[in-house]
Enzyme design. Sequence first.
Site, mmCIF file in Angstrom:
data_model
loop_
_atom_site.group_PDB
_atom_site.id
_atom_site.type_symbol
_atom_site.label_atom_id
_atom_site.label_comp_id
_atom_site.label_asym_id
_atom_site.label_seq_id
_atom_site.Cartn_x
_atom_site.Cartn_y
_atom_site.Cartn_z
ATOM 1 N N HIS A 186 127.286 -27.101 50.581
ATOM 2 C CA HIS A 186 126.342 -25.988 50.679
ATOM 3 C C HIS A 186 124.959 -26.457 51.091
ATOM 4 C CE1 HIS A 186 125.177 -21.779 49.108
ATOM 5 N NE2 HIS A 186 125.846 -21.681 50.232
ATOM 6 N N HIS A 221 122.170 -23.696 38.549
ATOM 7 C CA HIS A 221 122.960 -24.219 39.669
ATOM 8 C C HIS A 221 124.442 -24.143 39.273
ATOM 9 C CE1 HIS A 221 123.927 -26.472 43.188
ATOM 10 N NE2 HIS A 221 123.429 -27.667 42.882
ATOM 11 N N PHE A 258 124.389 -14.135 39.468
ATOM 12 C CA PHE A 258 123.774 -13.194 40.424
ATOM 13 C C PHE A 258 122.535 -13.802 41.064
ATOM 14 C CE2 PHE A 258 126.561 -10.505 38.201
ATOM 15 C CZ PHE A 258 126.945 -9.545 39.126
ATOM 16 N N HIS A 260 120.504 -15.461 44.669
ATOM 17 C CA HIS A 260 120.619 -16.716 45.415
ATOM 18 C C HIS A 260 119.304 -17.031 46.097
ATOM 19 C CE1 HIS A 260 122.286 -19.867 47.926
ATOM 20 N NE2 HIS A 260 123.283 -19.882 47.070
ATOM 21 N N ASP A 311 129.564 -18.222 41.900
ATOM 22 C CA ASP A 311 129.888 -18.556 40.513
ATOM 23 C C ASP A 311 130.424 -17.373 39.708
ATOM 24 O OD1 ASP A 311 129.209 -21.264 40.594
ATOM 25 O OD2 ASP A 311 127.090 -20.780 40.514
ATOM 26 N N ARG A 336 132.523 -30.642 45.071
ATOM 27 C CA ARG A 336 131.246 -30.902 45.754
ATOM 28 C C ARG A 336 131.043 -32.391 46.036
ATOM 29 N NH1 ARG A 336 126.761 -27.556 46.353
ATOM 30 N NH2 ARG A 336 128.372 -25.973 46.715
ATOM 31 N N ARG A 355 109.840 -38.603 49.791
ATOM 32 C CA ARG A 355 108.783 -38.721 48.797
ATOM 33 C C ARG A 355 107.701 -37.722 49.167
ATOM 34 N NH1 ARG A 355 104.040 -38.489 46.355
ATOM 35 N NH2 ARG A 355 103.492 -40.294 45.059
HETATM 36 N N1 CMC Z 1 119.320 -11.887 36.945
HETATM 37 C C1 CMC Z 1 118.200 -11.148 36.787
HETATM 38 N N2 CMC Z 1 117.156 -11.220 37.629
HETATM 39 C C2 CMC Z 1 117.237 -12.084 38.640
HETATM 40 C C3 CMC Z 1 118.347 -12.883 38.862
HETATM 41 C C4 CMC Z 1 119.422 -12.763 37.969
HETATM 42 N N3 CMC Z 1 120.527 -13.496 38.102
HETATM 43 N N4 CMC Z 1 118.155 -13.644 39.970
HETATM 44 C C5 CMC Z 1 116.951 -13.334 40.433
HETATM 45 N N5 CMC Z 1 116.381 -12.395 39.622
HETATM 46 C C6 CMC Z 1 115.067 -11.819 39.764
HETATM 47 C C7 CMC Z 1 114.021 -12.843 39.378
HETATM 48 O O1 CMC Z 1 113.764 -12.798 37.991
HETATM 49 C C8 CMC Z 1 112.870 -12.400 40.214
HETATM 50 O O2 CMC Z 1 112.287 -11.276 39.594
HETATM 51 P P1 CMC Z 1 110.677 -11.056 39.648
HETATM 52 O O3 CMC Z 1 110.330 -11.029 41.117
HETATM 53 O O4 CMC Z 1 110.490 -9.757 38.943
HETATM 54 O O5 CMC Z 1 110.086 -12.239 38.933
HETATM 55 C C9 CMC Z 1 113.519 -11.897 41.500
HETATM 56 O O6 CMC Z 1 114.851 -11.558 41.139
HETATM 57 C C10 CMC Z 1 113.539 -12.884 42.623
HETATM 58 O O7 CMC Z 1 114.177 -14.065 42.253
HETATM 59 P P2 CMC Z 1 114.357 -15.189 43.343
HETATM 60 O O8 CMC Z 1 113.039 -15.473 43.980
HETATM 61 O O9 CMC Z 1 115.536 -14.876 44.183
HETATM 62 O O10 CMC Z 1 114.762 -16.440 42.509
HETATM 63 P P3 CMC Z 1 114.965 -17.932 42.991
HETATM 64 O O11 CMC Z 1 115.237 -18.041 44.432
HETATM 65 O O12 CMC Z 1 113.869 -18.763 42.440
HETATM 66 O O13 CMC Z 1 116.293 -18.293 42.157
HETATM 67 C C11 CMC Z 1 118.488 -18.308 41.454
HETATM 68 C C12 CMC Z 1 117.573 -18.181 42.651
HETATM 69 C C13 CMC Z 1 119.934 -18.478 41.939
HETATM 70 C C14 CMC Z 1 118.112 -19.544 40.623
HETATM 71 C C15 CMC Z 1 118.362 -17.046 40.597
HETATM 72 O O14 CMC Z 1 118.836 -15.940 41.333
HETATM 73 C C16 CMC Z 1 119.087 -17.150 39.281
HETATM 74 O O15 CMC Z 1 118.538 -17.687 38.313
HETATM 75 N N6 CMC Z 1 120.378 -16.689 39.198
HETATM 76 C C17 CMC Z 1 121.160 -16.855 38.010
HETATM 77 C C18 CMC Z 1 121.777 -18.248 37.953
HETATM 78 C C19 CMC Z 1 122.853 -18.436 39.005
HETATM 79 O O16 CMC Z 1 123.719 -17.589 39.182
HETATM 80 N N7 CMC Z 1 122.864 -19.598 39.653
HETATM 81 C C20 CMC Z 1 123.864 -19.946 40.659
HETATM 82 C C21 CMC Z 1 123.229 -20.085 42.001
HETATM 83 S S1 CMC Z 1 124.313 -20.028 43.394
HETATM 84 C C22 CMC Z 1 125.561 -21.175 43.231
HETATM 85 C C23 CMC Z 1 125.132 -22.532 42.857
HETATM 86 O O17 CMC Z 1 124.323 -23.172 43.528
HETATM 87 O O18 CMC Z 1 125.636 -23.016 41.867
#
Ligand code: CMC
Length: 378
Positions: A186, A221, A258, A260, A311, A336, A355
Amino acid sequence: MTTDNHKGLAGIVAGQTAISTVESSGSGLFYRGYAIKDLAEHASFEEVAYLLIYGELPNSKELDDYKTKLQSLRALPNALKIVMEQLPATTNPMDVLRTGCSVLGTLEPETDRGLTEEIANRLIATLPSMLLYWFRFHFHQNGTRIETQTDDNSIAGHFLHLLHGQAPHGLQQRAIDVSLILYAEHEFNASTFSARITTSTLSDIYSAICSAIGTLRGPLHGGANESAMQLISRFKDEADAERGIHEMLANKELIMGFGHRVYRNGDPRSAIIKAWSKKLANHHGGEMLFNISQRIEKIMFKEKKLFPNLDFYSASAYHYCGIPDNFFTPLFVISRTCGWSAHIIEQRRDNRLIRPSADYTGPAPRPYPSPHKSRQQQ
Ligand code: CMC
């Protein structure tokens, strides 16, 4: 200089790769030019592993030889078995793999950079052996030392066979095979990037893979598949899920599985694993888990316009295959490792130390306290 917009390196292009590309428009993922949908439909995981590590799809003889090679590499050195036996039964299975990888690096160190592909193959073949040797030793008839070999020349079938102690059901085997394909690579995700950073210091492949395993472990992740399972299994039916998810959203809690960082219009892998989860639910019963998952998906789209990532439906698919929840992320590791290895090889071909710089937000330069005054007096 970074700005808050790029926090977490969001939107930053951190290097070049020819291994895979993620279409941020929201619908595509390609491994060396092949669409993930085609690979999941027609290829085996071993074929994809070969594609990622060697750069091209194997012909049928190359594939047979590769599968035979992986099969021949499954045995664990005795010293590694002893370490697996010494690890407590309470060890997180991700730590079992990280430790196993590290120990293998002491027993079969990388002394020749020309052997990187061979070590990658050895790791892909032995990671299931490490995990299941440890598991069966501690949990099945305490103290059983299993053979880490089976007649099955697919990693999916072999894994299920070692886990359950019997030949796997065909549908489950193909579901796991497809899931391994989906998880294999990925682009510059966090664990791959950490493997590339470690590699960029001219460190060895085992250290790079250990960095990656540690990075994958977190719930933002790879750990999200296990966390998604914990979430889904908390609800007794769809109405309960509806109430629970609304409550969690009201409390601003994250819903695991949920969202990404890159995809904006849906994770192209999600529909594929969802279809497998449904097939398994229909075949093996226990459709409630699938129905609850679907209800959560609907609410998340309605309330937050967020979609499931790979996931989310992997959780129910793995559950229907009889895989313990805390083995979900280790399966991700096994898969992976192909992608990580391909990136380690690519990083070495055109290396420059990774770095980056930081915006400093600490105190301005200040004098060191006088040695004659105690600090408490100041
Ligand atoms: N549940 C609730 N709210 C969410 C979620 C979620 N799963 N994901 C994003 N949001 C909200 C987030 O709180 C933010 O809200 P606000 O603007 O009000 O602060 C908004 O959506 C935008 O979030 P973002 O900028 O897309 O977040 P990011 O790019 O920093 O993080 C992420 C991406 C995957 C870490 C995040 O969506 C998340 O924490 N998801 C849950 C964990 C998850 O499923 N991880 C697996 C990732 S994909 C497969 C892998 O790599 O393993």
